[in-house]
Design an enzyme around this catalytic site. Structure first.
Site, PDB file in Angstrom:
ATOM      1  N   HIS A  37       0.825  -1.211   0.000  1.00 49.54           N
ATOM      2  CA  HIS A  37       0.000   0.000   0.000  1.00 49.54           C
ATOM      3  C   HIS A  37       0.860   1.263   0.000  1.00 49.54           C
ATOM      4  O   HIS A  37       0.572   2.220  -0.707  1.00 49.54           O
ATOM      5  CB  HIS A  37      -0.961  -0.015   1.196  1.00 49.54           C
ATOM      6  CG  HIS A  37      -2.150  -0.902   0.973  1.00 49.54           C
ATOM      7  ND1 HIS A  37      -2.057  -2.271   0.973  1.00 49.54           N
ATOM      8  CD2 HIS A  37      -3.443  -0.620   0.691  1.00 49.54           C
ATOM      9  CE1 HIS A  37      -3.249  -2.789   0.733  1.00 49.54           C
ATOM     10  NE2 HIS A  37      -4.109  -1.810   0.554  1.00 49.54           N
ATOM     11  N   LYS A 101     -10.087  -7.252   7.641  1.00 46.11           N
ATOM     12  CA  LYS A 101     -10.840  -7.383   8.890  1.00 46.11           C
ATOM     13  C   LYS A 101     -10.759  -6.094   9.694  1.00 46.11           C
ATOM     14  O   LYS A 101      -9.810  -5.324   9.570  1.00 46.11           O
ATOM     15  CB  LYS A 101     -10.348  -8.571   9.709  1.00 46.11           C
ATOM     16  CG  LYS A 101      -9.015  -8.369  10.409  1.00 46.11           C
ATOM     17  CD  LYS A 101      -8.731  -9.534  11.323  1.00 46.11           C
ATOM     18  CE  LYS A 101      -7.325  -9.515  11.868  1.00 46.11           C
ATOM     19  NZ  LYS A 101      -7.165  -8.666  13.063  1.00 46.11           N
TER      20      LYS A 101
END
Lengths: 190, 294
Positions: A37, A101
């Site tokens: 990322h 999550k």
């Protein structure tokens, strides 16, 4: 009812999903976490085509057996760590699905609404079960640079289970639970 | 110390810890399932967790891909060669990594490089304690980063949560930590709480509480009562499995106390995810298995 989702993820199908719906995903998934990322956020070039694709926040346990990668465990990791980078990546690459999550923050929620993307929660820790839905490892990028846990794994999955927790209308189950549990907490602490 | 059975049985301990959810934890999840509505996310998550536990055993694969920090707690007899068992344990960790029971999960904090076999300056972690008996007790906890990241240490008084230096203050710290964690520690988990100690011993003790079984209560009466109270409070929060709502936010809470300095009053909260990897073994003087624990 479980919604079937298949890669490439069409915008109208993504816009059709609402918070709380369970989904079953088939086709390609790309794993990526902290290192990837940051790399994409800084303008690094993606080695795969992320358009209409899904980024899965996960670092699998994979071993190489007779020249073939076998994934033994692959549950989701905490998505919130990617919050500073996610919105820009959704905008730039037109990623349609984020899987992880714990949910994500306001910037990602807004990007989901603006560009048409959903956040799916997979069951954290359910690594053996989710690994069973991985049918093949197509490729792996950045293995030596980022290490196995942080590498970009291109996987083919079938029947990968998750639930929509941020939808493309900007609704967030995480935000709802955080607020309602806060109200209870204040009562309990009175 | 000759190698004998040491490395083989330490490897087996790691394998079991990685793939086989302890029965007390599994029983706790089954009890929780009965409390949730069948059409809820909570039920779906708990059912998935139980299915995952069964698949892990059947396929001999890790319960969770984050095989975590490995902490080995050794109880050793007088005169025992701890250097040798450290070497055997490291060899077993390397082997378990090569065979995919552990992820390549150890990073050089300066260069960012990933170590091939999980042998690093803080990996695995060893805790030694001398014991009177002849046998060697080994207990292993594997704790992933998601749960580790939600751990917190409070310094009382803490006016932001209105926590004073008493058990009510401790209760406030624990509930604040559980609320902040939401589903991020992989709820429903277990919290280990240490009241007192310094910053280092507080965290160390809070984690050692994960060696306790789920149903037991603190031997200190006031802390046992607090454990029960916290479980009741937490059930009302509605955070639920993986933070998706529901009655089951924690499977258990363990509280212990250490002495402290007059100036310090720390409350340290460690969180263990539902994928509670804890196993142990009692080894004989040649490293043969005397008995498996838990």
């Amino acid at each position: 009812m479980i919604r079937e989702l298949e890669y490439p993820f069409a915008l109208n199908k993504i816009r059709d999903l609402t918070v709380g719906q369970r989904v079953s995903i088939s086709g390609k998934l790309f794993t990526g976490r902290d290192r990837l990322h940051k790399y994409l956020f800084d303008g690094g070039k993606s080695p795969v085509d992320l358009k209409d694709g899904a980024i899965y926040h996960a670092g699998p346990v994979a071993i190489r057996r007779d020249g073939v990668w076998v994934v033994k465990a692959a549950g989701p990791t905490t998505s919130m760590r990617e919050e500073p980078y996610m919105a820009k990546i959704i905008e730039h690459y037109r990623v349609r699905v984020i899987i992880g999550k714990g949910g994500m923050g306001e910037a990602t929620r807004n990007a989901c609404a603006k560009y048409g993307c959903v956040y799916l929660q997979a069951v954290g820790g359910a690594a053996s079960l989710l690994a069973e839905s991985i049918k093949a490892v197509n490729s792996v990028s950045f293995l030596s640079e980022f290490g196995a846990a942080e590498a970009l794994w291109e996987l083919t999955v079938k029947g990968f289970r998750a639930v929509v927790t941020i939808d493309a209308a900007g609704r967030s189950l995480h935000k709802r639970i955080e607020r309602s549990s806060r109200r209870v907490l204040e009562k309990v602490l009175k | 110390m000759r190698n004998g059975h040491w490395e083989k049985n330490l490897f087996e301990l790691i394998r079991r810890t990685s793939v086989d959810l302890p029965s007390d934890v599994e029983a706790g999840i089954k009890r929780a399932l009965k409390k949730e509505r069948k059409d809820s996310h909570a039920y779906w998550v708990l059912e998935t967790i139980l299915e995952n536990a069964a698949i892990s055993r059947r396929n001999d694969t890790p319960l969770c891909q984050d095989t975590g920090t490995l902490t080995f707690y050794f109880g050793v007899p007088v005169g025992f060669d701890t250097n040798a068992i450290v070497a055997h344990t490291r060899a077993a960790v390397a082997k378990a990594t090569r065979q995919g029971y552990l992820r390549q999960n150890t990073i050089d904090s300066v260069s960012g490089a990933s170590y091939d076999t999980n042998i690093g300056s803080a990996s695995p972690v060893f805790v030694f304690q001398q014991q009177a008996r002849k046998k060697v007790e080994v207990r292993l906890i594997m704790k992933g980063g998601g749960s580790e990241n939600v751990g917190l240490q409070y310094s009382l008084p803490d006016f932001s949560i209105n926590a004073n230096r008493d058990l009510e203050g401790v209760r406030r710290c624990i509930l604040d930590a559980v609320w902040r964690a939401q589903g991020n520690g992989c709820a429903p988990g277990v919290v280990g709480v240490c009241v007192g100690g310094d910053r280092a011993t507080g965290y160390k003790q809070s984690k050692e509480l994960f060696l306790r079984r789920l149903p037991d209560r603190s031997r200190v009466k006031a802390l046992a009562r607090l454990e029960e109270r916290i479980m009741k409070d937490v059930e009302k929060l509605g955070i639920g499995p993986m933070g998706l709502g529901g009655r089951t936010t924690l499977l258990g809470v363990k509280i212990d106390a250490l002495s402290r300095l007059p100036a310090s009053f720390f409350v340290t909260v460690s969180y263990m995810c539902w994928a509670f990897r804890r196993r142990g073994v009692l080894l004989g003087s040649e490293g043969g298995v005397h008995r498996w624990l838990y």
